[in-house]
Design a protein around this motif. Structure first.
Motif, mmCIF file in Angstrom:
data_model
loop_
_atom_site.group_PDB
_atom_site.id
_atom_site.type_symbol
_atom_site.label_atom_id
_atom_site.label_comp_id
_atom_site.label_asym_id
_atom_site.label_seq_id
_atom_site.Cartn_x
_atom_site.Cartn_y
_atom_site.Cartn_z
ATOM 1 N N ALA A 98 -1.566 -0.460 -3.657
ATOM 2 C CA ALA A 98 -0.131 -0.616 -3.917
ATOM 3 C C ALA A 98 0.588 0.652 -3.502
ATOM 4 C CB ALA A 98 0.119 -0.891 -5.404
ATOM 5 N N THR A 101 1.927 11.132 -5.626
ATOM 6 C CA THR A 101 0.691 10.425 -5.976
ATOM 7 C C THR A 101 -0.223 11.252 -6.883
ATOM 8 O OG1 THR A 101 0.761 9.218 -3.886
ATOM 9 C CG2 THR A 101 -1.364 9.338 -4.984
ATOM 10 N N PHE A 102 -0.368 12.542 -6.584
ATOM 11 C CA PHE A 102 -1.378 13.349 -7.302
ATOM 12 C C PHE A 102 -1.035 13.579 -8.771
ATOM 13 C CE2 PHE A 102 -4.448 15.897 -4.440
ATOM 14 C CZ PHE A 102 -4.709 14.783 -3.675
ATOM 15 N N ASP A 122 5.858 12.897 -1.985
ATOM 16 C CA ASP A 122 4.743 12.003 -2.310
ATOM 17 C C ASP A 122 4.161 12.514 -3.626
ATOM 18 O OD1 ASP A 122 2.240 10.813 -2.596
ATOM 19 O OD2 ASP A 122 1.880 10.717 -0.436
ATOM 20 N N SER A 130 1.273 6.403 -3.647
ATOM 21 C CA SER A 130 0.205 5.454 -3.451
ATOM 22 C C SER A 130 -0.140 4.971 -4.854
ATOM 23 C CB SER A 130 -1.017 6.107 -2.796
ATOM 24 O OG SER A 130 -2.087 5.178 -2.874
ATOM 25 N N GLU A 182 4.058 17.011 -0.257
ATOM 26 C CA GLU A 182 3.267 16.714 -1.449
ATOM 27 C C GLU A 182 3.116 18.021 -2.220
ATOM 28 O OE1 GLU A 182 -0.591 15.265 -0.188
ATOM 29 O OE2 GLU A 182 0.312 13.813 1.161
ATOM 30 N N TYR A 193 -1.649 13.932 2.909
ATOM 31 C CA TYR A 193 -2.581 12.818 3.038
ATOM 32 C C TYR A 193 -2.786 12.527 4.538
ATOM 33 C CZ TYR A 193 -4.480 8.142 2.672
ATOM 34 O OH TYR A 193 -5.279 7.050 2.796
ATOM 35 N N THR A 235 -2.087 2.799 -5.548
ATOM 36 C CA THR A 235 -3.532 2.566 -5.511
ATOM 37 C C THR A 235 -4.277 3.570 -6.387
ATOM 38 O OG1 THR A 235 -3.162 2.043 -3.176
ATOM 39 C CG2 THR A 235 -5.448 2.328 -3.871
ATOM 40 N N LYS A 236 -3.696 4.741 -6.535
ATOM 41 C CA LYS A 236 -4.401 5.856 -7.174
ATOM 42 C C LYS A 236 -4.141 5.845 -8.687
ATOM 43 C CE LYS A 236 -5.299 6.530 -2.843
ATOM 44 N NZ LYS A 236 -4.552 7.455 -2.001
ATOM 45 N N LEU A 287 -8.901 8.204 -4.918
ATOM 46 C CA LEU A 287 -8.774 9.119 -6.053
ATOM 47 C C LEU A 287 -7.942 8.439 -7.124
ATOM 48 C CD1 LEU A 287 -5.586 10.715 -5.951
ATOM 49 C CD2 LEU A 287 -6.538 10.984 -3.685
ATOM 50 N N SER A 308 0.865 -1.188 0.000
ATOM 51 C CA SER A 308 0.000 0.000 0.000
ATOM 52 C C SER A 308 0.896 1.231 0.000
ATOM 53 C CB SER A 308 -0.914 0.034 1.235
ATOM 54 O OG SER A 308 -0.157 0.339 2.397
ATOM 55 N N GLY A 309 0.288 2.367 -0.270
ATOM 56 C CA GLY A 309 1.037 3.621 -0.193
ATOM 57 C C GLY A 309 1.549 3.866 1.218
ATOM 58 N N MET A 310 0.721 3.576 2.217
ATOM 59 C CA MET A 310 1.145 3.797 3.602
ATOM 60 C C MET A 310 2.313 2.888 3.989
ATOM 61 S SD MET A 310 -0.278 6.426 4.621
ATOM 62 C CE MET A 310 0.698 6.347 6.110
#
Ligand SMILES: *Cc1c(COP(=O)(O)O)cnc(C)c1O
Length: 379
Positions: A204, A171-172, A169, A191, A140, A97, A193-194, A322, A72-74
């Motif tokens: 992930a 992710t965005f 980070d 993350s 971020e 986050y 996951t996004k 997201l 996971s991202g975490m």
């Protein structure tokens, strides 16, 4: 090689079968050819052939030398925090986050790591926060959910001068729009996951680095603590990444149109989207990225409007997360940022009027029509 081609081909060599897609190796362990010899794989916690191909891919996309794929991202954020020891000081953005805050406050701080939160968009605040024991800055850009933009080149310069790491980070925006390592950062976190996986069907996380010592330290943490991504999930992320450029373009097209449309709605007080020319971070973002992404935050006139909008949308779904093909809307103050104190929320503008929209890749007209019907029905 261009980015879109890398998304499809930078996986490392395929196996001898001619299979176009990577094989999914469901094996926890790997037999040794003879004593003192290895196929390169020993045990799946340490490395797995399917996961290794995903890691090769993500390292190529972020222009790093090594990537690790986490469950996971975490788990990725947690592994990075394991680089630090009691007595170390870390500067973090004050808008992150929510789960990262929860980790820093409830676990890392308890274990003796010291934190100072600042507006990372303000270089003076970063400089003022530096101490002799500062080991890293964690940020971020854009931030979640208030979409603040930080200058990665300038921050990396300050960090080099003061001998601490820059952890971003990403992710965005994803490497499609922003490559923090190339701008001077030391560690990129995702993350996955996004947007990377992109279909709301897998968890992930990733770390990516550009320097060998850091790669070795993180690989040691990784194989020791064991938050590794399974082979099936790795395959799903590989499949997702193939269409990352196409998806990011459509996410951004939708976000650009919806941000402009929201600005014209009488019940909308303001719209936070770095693609709007009046966004305070517009110029900095433009100088360090090739786009603005698909995330929009906006404030409506009151909490009741926010509630009715969340409950009134039909195509857009009220859910956390997201970056997937499906558009999702959420309410940061009640869903994603509950670990902040009311004062911290107020200071950041995370009010009961603020909503966060992750635009999916549906047709723009359908998303706007959905928001329009939800606004029209508000009493
Ligand atoms: C979701 C998210 C995380 C955490 O990732 P998980 O995959 O949910 O563990 C970290 N950072 C950002 C910016 C995120 O959006």
């Amino acid at each position: 090689m261009e980015f879109a081609t890398k998304c499809i081909h930078s996986l490392g060599a395929n196996d001898a079968t001619g299979s176009i897609t990577p094989a999914i190796y469901i094996s926890s362990t790997f037999a040794h050819p003879k004593l003192g010899d290895t196929t390169g794989f020993n045990y799946t916690r340490e490395s797995n052939p399917t996961r290794a191909r995903l890691e090769t891919l993500v390292a190529a996309l972020e222009e790093g030398i090594d990537a690790l794929a986490f469950s996971s991202g975490m788990a990725a954020v947690d592994a990075v925090m394991n680089l630090f020891a009691p007595g170390d000081h870390i500067i973090t953005g004050n808008d992150l986050y929510g789960g990262s805050f929860r980790l820093f406050r409830n676990i890392n701080a308890r274990n003796g790591v010291e934190f100072t939160t600042v507006h990372t968009s303000k270089l003076e605040e970063i400089k003022a926060a530096i101490k002799p024991n500062t080991k890293a800055i964690f940020l971020e850009t854009p931030t979640n959910p208030t979409m603040e933009i930080s200058d990665l080149r300038a921050i990396s310069k300050i960090a080099k001068e003061n001998n601490f790491l820059v952890i971003v980070d990403n992710t965005f925006l994803t490497p499609y729009f922003q490559k923090p390592l190339a701008l001077g950062a030391d560690i990129v976190i995702h993350s996955g996951t996004k947007y990377l996986a992109g279909h709301n069907d897998v968890l992930a996380g990733f770390t990516v680095v550009k320097e060998q010592t850091l790669a070795d330290k993180l690989r040691l943490i990784y194989k020791t603590t064991g938050a590794c991504l399974g082979a099936l999930d790795a395959w799903l992320v590989i499949r997702g990444i193939k269409t990352l450029p196409l998806r990011m373009e459509q996410h951004q097209k939708n976000a650009t149109a919806i941000a402009a449309w929201l600005q014209k709605q009488p019940r909308v007080k303001y719209v936070l989207y770095p693609g709007l020319a009046e966004h305070p971070g517009y110029a900095v973002n433009k100088a360090q990225t090739s786009g603005f992404g698909g995330m929009i935050s906006f404030a409506v006139d009151n909490a009741e409007t926010a509630r009715q909008l969340l409950e009134g949308v039909k195509l857009i779904q009220f859910a956390e997360s997201l970056g997937g093909t499906e558009s999702l809307i959420t309410y940061p103050i009640r869903q994603t940022h509950t670990d902040l104190t009311p004062e911290e929320c107020a200071e950041k503008g995370i009010t009961d009027c603020l909503l966060r929209l992750s635009t999916g890749i549906e047709a723009t007209e359908d998303l706007i029509a959905d928001l329009a019907q939800a606004f029209t029905d508000i009493q």
